[in-house]
Design an enzyme around this catalytic site. Sequence first.
Site, mmCIF file in Angstrom:
data_model
loop_
_atom_site.group_PDB
_atom_site.id
_atom_site.type_symbol
_atom_site.label_atom_id
_atom_site.label_comp_id
_atom_site.label_asym_id
_atom_site.label_seq_id
_atom_site.Cartn_x
_atom_site.Cartn_y
_atom_site.Cartn_z
ATOM 1 N N PRO A 2 -19.532 10.454 22.555
ATOM 2 C CA PRO A 2 -18.160 10.059 21.653
ATOM 3 C C PRO A 2 -17.426 8.860 22.130
ATOM 4 O O PRO A 2 -17.321 8.941 23.582
ATOM 5 C CB PRO A 2 -17.416 11.388 22.006
ATOM 6 C CG PRO A 2 -18.032 12.595 22.325
ATOM 7 C CD PRO A 2 -19.444 11.782 23.292
ATOM 8 N N GLU A 3 -17.069 8.134 21.265
ATOM 9 C CA GLU A 3 -16.286 6.858 21.873
ATOM 10 C C GLU A 3 -15.017 7.020 21.275
ATOM 11 O O GLU A 3 -14.342 8.172 20.848
ATOM 12 C CB GLU A 3 -16.892 5.694 21.415
ATOM 13 C CG GLU A 3 -18.568 5.402 21.561
ATOM 14 C CD GLU A 3 -19.142 4.190 21.047
ATOM 15 O OE1 GLU A 3 -18.547 3.367 20.804
ATOM 16 O OE2 GLU A 3 -20.379 4.347 20.997
#
Length: 278
Positions: A2-3
Amino acid sequence: MPELPEVETVARSLAPQLQGRTITGLAKLDWPKMLTPSPDEFAALIAGRRIKAIGRRAKWLLLSLDGEWTLAIHLRMSGQLLVAEPETSEARHVHFALDLDNGRRLIFNDQRKFGRVHLLDRQGLAALDAVHGPEPLAADFTPSALAERLQNRRAPIKALLLDQHLIAGIGNIYANEALWLARIHPLTPGAMLTPEQINELHHAIRHVLQEAIANQGSSLRNYRDGYGRQGTQQEHFNVYDRAGEPCPRCQSTIERIVVAQRSTYFCPTCQITMQQSE
Ligand code: ZN
């Protein structure tokens, strides 16, 4: 992994489920390595804390608690955080869960076990903040702020975008997409970018992050929001994971190279290569 857009989506989806709730205790911990301080100390400190707000810094999810404590959670490779019924925390990959005062639980499901949960005091939070660069969606992240960060940096721009000390929250997907949108070759040394390219890149970074947030992030493998729902941004990639397919802008074949040990996708025609002059 996840960013920024995925962590932002998790924060926004958890907020209505957690804000104002009180944590009544540590319900489950079967992977103590993920946690600081020690489980005993953590359990004593967390019980009875009210959740005041849910936010994000870089790729960290931050739960502001009363008494100036912050619960900082990093999803890393495969972490999923959601609020659910207590039975849900019996699942095999749930390694951490907190009891809430409404009978539900905040549940951390993490197949790969790289996720981290840190209970931070004010100093600990300041230290976490200090190791990260500016937030790319914040008002003070201007094209000149970006230019300043790239000054004298000879590393490929693709590698620089992934450096959390330089700019916070960008990971492999959105670095690839931003460089494609800005028509910049991923191997261009940071310091070689022209002012015009820096403007383009600044716009592109914000555009790809905002678009991804609007689409609730990208669900490639494990990523889910705080209700367990998938995002849809993966349906809108222009270059990421599209090697061999046509560039949506010029129809040239998208190529894959490795930069800073990460898969890098780009269009060899419309992403301009800058030669380093010695
Ligand atoms: Zn192209």
